[in-house]
Scaffold this motif. Structure first.
Motif, mmCIF file in Angstrom:
data_model
loop_
_atom_site.group_PDB
_atom_site.id
_atom_site.type_symbol
_atom_site.label_atom_id
_atom_site.label_comp_id
_atom_site.label_asym_id
_atom_site.label_seq_id
_atom_site.Cartn_x
_atom_site.Cartn_y
_atom_site.Cartn_z
ATOM 1 N N PRO A 143 0.817 -1.231 0.000
ATOM 2 C CA PRO A 143 0.000 0.000 0.000
ATOM 3 C C PRO A 143 0.841 1.267 0.000
ATOM 4 N N VAL A 144 1.993 1.239 0.652
ATOM 5 C CA VAL A 144 2.874 2.413 0.635
ATOM 6 C C VAL A 144 3.372 2.666 -0.794
ATOM 7 N N ALA A 145 3.820 1.582 -1.467
ATOM 8 C CA ALA A 145 4.302 1.723 -2.836
ATOM 9 C C ALA A 145 3.188 2.186 -3.765
ATOM 10 N N LEU A 146 1.960 1.714 -3.533
ATOM 11 C CA LEU A 146 0.833 2.098 -4.375
ATOM 12 C C LEU A 146 0.514 3.582 -4.239
ATOM 13 N N VAL A 147 0.520 4.099 -3.010
ATOM 14 C CA VAL A 147 0.267 5.535 -2.807
ATOM 15 C C VAL A 147 1.361 6.366 -3.473
ATOM 16 N N LEU A 148 2.623 5.960 -3.312
ATOM 17 C CA LEU A 148 3.720 6.699 -3.936
ATOM 18 C C LEU A 148 3.614 6.658 -5.458
ATOM 19 N N PHE A 149 3.253 5.502 -6.007
ATOM 20 C CA PHE A 149 3.151 5.378 -7.465
ATOM 21 C C PHE A 149 2.032 6.256 -8.011
ATOM 22 N N LEU A 150 0.876 6.229 -7.356
ATOM 23 C CA LEU A 150 -0.267 6.957 -7.876
ATOM 24 C C LEU A 150 -0.162 8.462 -7.679
ATOM 25 N N CYS A 151 0.434 8.893 -6.576
ATOM 26 C CA CYS A 151 0.355 10.305 -6.193
ATOM 27 C C CYS A 151 1.643 11.089 -6.378
ATOM 28 N N PHE A 152 2.770 10.421 -6.493
ATOM 29 C CA PHE A 152 4.006 11.180 -6.651
ATOM 30 C C PHE A 152 3.949 11.974 -7.953
ATOM 31 N N PRO A 153 4.283 13.264 -7.935
ATOM 32 C CA PRO A 153 4.180 14.079 -9.161
ATOM 33 C C PRO A 153 4.982 13.467 -10.303
#
Length: 658
Positions: free
Chosen positions: A179-189
């Motif tokens: 889930p941490v990797a998913l949030v970073l993938f989706l939201c990182f500019p």
């Protein structure tokens, strides 16, 4: 305080298992690289692994530091000699592969084992420099999981931990990381293009080249690799209009066609639309080139691109990553007037090139006053003459145009397009060569179309008064089925084409096309997840603050939510829990409490049964039996499944009255 000496591998009781775990991780990580490094490096790796195992069991001595230093020098020299450099993708991966083999020989302690696991991670990452497809990603995930398990094994001196416990720990770590990797993938500019790039010599260069000579496009037609995929927003254009414009080649030296001023920008498109544009989305495979493809002709500019004076889409940087862009094209158009410079370029011929073709073209100029008649004369020459369309034309050793037109009369699209343009220029009709792709295969799902390297094609454009630049495909005169059905239908022996370029219905081909559909989903939502795709997804989810600060705020909020959920999950997993027997006992006590018979904190089951018998003799038999059964199950030597089922049944049926 003195630091204890690390335990040597030979004295480590967990060495056999450690060697198995680390060896498996390193083998999985290195296996894909064995397909791209020289064979002698693979041999070095295998020998190093065998030597390490033999040394661990006392069969061979470990190599000395002097020998390791000499081997390092020899391997560096060998890699430099093989690739003529120590830099770039191929040489860098080969050096990493060689250093991993040397570290195997140097492996003496658990610390060395941890270094080997780090090298395994780098080898997995190195594979992604060659391919980022779905199958590669699945394999990389497997290799990383095994490597992480090996790293845990190397970092723990506790040798009593089983392999199952080790992998359960790794699985728990990965579940928390996802889930941490998913949030970073989706939201990182996201930024346009990769955050880093390889040196130019290391970038893959595939597809249409920036020059055309006899045989250059025919070689591409022997590849079924995907060039790009297309999703149409509305009606799909018919096959005769699926010309994907790439490069315009105007300069001819007698054998090779090239472009003039490829980086010269235009302030506007060099045509005017007659009808409504067509909209579609292209997902372009990495090519290492600076040009994009669009249906003839493009009417919009993707991000970080410009249009040159010939309506060719050019990018500021090479396409080294999967690129997804929305495009508009005008299928009905009219180009503007021809400038004097453009006319000179479109009529230029080398003074000593194709004397027979030039003579024929000049004869047409004298006898046929209308340029359209000269165009038709050239097409009639191909259509009525003894010409053949083939992927394996005879080798042209002399003047490539005259030899093709008047001797071999066998060629592929580049032969016909190049010869046609020479004839038109000799007949005083401005003409040029266009290179790109023709066709698009419908995927089994029907949601997208596939354009392969085998669809590479060359055609011509002539400038006609009142019409401007007009597409003319000489190949259609000799092999009209090439336009409608593709290369496989136009050549005599389709078996020379690769499997996916044959357009057949075999089960293997259909299975590969279904696998391609999975790749498309992976490509569009992972590899091509750029700024545009990120903005579309977040807007669909209801988040409209797609600027950098908004994305950072969303990412921070998402990470905080994930952290809270993970903390709650950890608490839930570690909370005090009762076993099934205790749960039955608590349920029984709760029913007695409901009628006023509360169990004291100090009372055991037998003391509780004695008090119930004094206060409620009518319940003494049933409660006494249940409590005695519980006591024997809890404190007896062994509990049988039958007794537990009986206790569960009696508790369920126990309905006391107040």
């Amino acid at each position: 305080m003195s630091v204890p000496e690390p335990v040597a591998l030979e004295q480590d009781p967990g060495a056999p298992r450690l060697m198995r775990d680390v060896g498996l991780a390193l083998l999985l990580a290195a296996a894909p690289q064995m397909l791209v490094v020289p064979w002698w490096l693979v041999l070095v790796f295998v020998v190093a692994g065998g030597w390490r195992v033999a040394a661990a069991f006392g069969r061979l001595p470990s190599p000395s530091r002097g020998m390791l230093g000499l081997m390092t020098l020899l391997l560096c020299i060998g890699v430099g000699w093989h690739y003529r450099t120590l830099f770039g993708r191929e040489a860098g991966v080969a050096l990493l592969f060689a250093m991993s083999a040397l570290k195997l020989l140097e492996w003496r302690t658990r610390r060395d084992a941890q270094v080997l696991t780090l090298l395994a991670y780098l080898l997995v990452m190195a594979r992604l420099l060659y391919d980022q497809g779905l199958l590669t990603a699945v394999y990389a995930a497997l290799a990383v999981t095994v490597t992480l398990a090996a790293q845990v094994s190397a970092s723990r001196a506790d040798t009593n931990m089983s392999s199952g416990q080790n992998y359960r720990l790794v699985g728990s770590m990965l579940v928390r990381a996802i889930p941490v990797a998913l949030v970073l993938f989706l939201c990182f500019p996201r930024v346009q293009g990769p955050l880093w790039n390889l040196p130019q010599d290391a970038a893959a260069r595939t597809g249409i080249d920036d020059e055309m000579s006899p045989g250059s496009i025919a070689r591409l037609n022997l590849s079924d690799a995907v060039a790009f995929r297309v999703r149409f927003s509305a009606a799909v254009p018919p096959p005769a209009q699926r010309y994907w414009r790439g490069l315009v080649l105007e300069r001819f030296d007698g054998r090779v066609w090239r472009a003039y001023d490829p980086l010269r920008r235009s302030a506007r498109f060099a045509h005017e639309a007659v009808g409504e544009p067509i909209e579609y989305v292209i997902t372009l495979e990495p090519s290492g080139r600076r040009w994009l493809f669009a249906l003839d002709r493009p009417a919009s500019l993707p991000a970080a691109t410009f249009v040159d004076t010939n309506d060719v889409l050019r990018r500021l940087t090479p396409v080294t990553e999967l690129l997804r862009y929305t495009q508009y094209s005008d299928l009905d158009y009219r180009s503007g007037p021809l400038s004097s410079v453009e006319r000179l370029r479109a009529l230029a011929l080398p003074s000593d090139a194709a004397p027979q073709a030039v003579e024929l073209g000049r004869r047409w100029q004298q006898t046929l006053k209308d340029p359209r008649q000269r165009v038709e004369a050239a097409l009639r020459l191909f259509r009525e003459g003894p010409y053949r369309y083939t992927l394996q034309p005879p080798l042209l050793t002399g003047d490539v145009v005259d030899e093709f037109l008047f001797e071999t009369r066998a060629g592929y699209c580049e032969h016909y397009a190049g010869a046609f343009v020479v004839l038109m220029r000799a007949a005083a009709v401005p003409a040029r060569v266009v290179a790109g792709y023709l066709g698009a295969e419908r995927a089994p799902s029907g949601e997208y179309y596939i354009v392969r390297q085998s669809d590479a094609h060359a055609w011509a454009e002539v400038w006609l008064e009142g019409q401007g630049w007009t597409r003319v495909d000489p190949t259609a005169a000799i092999a009209p089925e090439r336009v409608e059905r593709g290369t496989f239908a136009a050549i005599g022996d389709p078996s020379v084409l690769p499997l996916l370029a044959r357009r057949g219905d075999g089960w293997l081909r259909q299975a590969l096309l279904q696998l391609d559909a999975l790749d498309v989903t992976w490509n569009e939502w992972v590899l091509a997840y750029g700024p545009e795709r990120q903005r579309e997804l977040l807007q669909w989810l209801g988040w409209h603050g797609a600027d950098v600060l908004g994305l950072l705020a969303l990412m921070l909020g998402g990470l905080l939510i994930v952290a809270a959920l993970l903390a709650a999950w950890s608490w839930w997993c570690r909370r005090p829990r009762h076993d099934a027997l205790a749960a039955l006992y608590l349920r029984f006590c709760a029913r007695l409490e409901w009628i006023g018979l509360s169990r004291a904190a100090h009372e055991g089951p037998q003391a509780f049964a004695a008090r119930i018998a004094r206060q409620r003799p009518d319940l003494a038999d049933e409660t006494g039996y249940i409590l005695d059964l519980y006591a024997s199950l809890r404190f007896g030597p062994a509990a049988s499944a039958e007794q537990l089922r009986e206790l569960r049944l009696r508790v369920r049926n126990f309905r006391p009255r107040a």
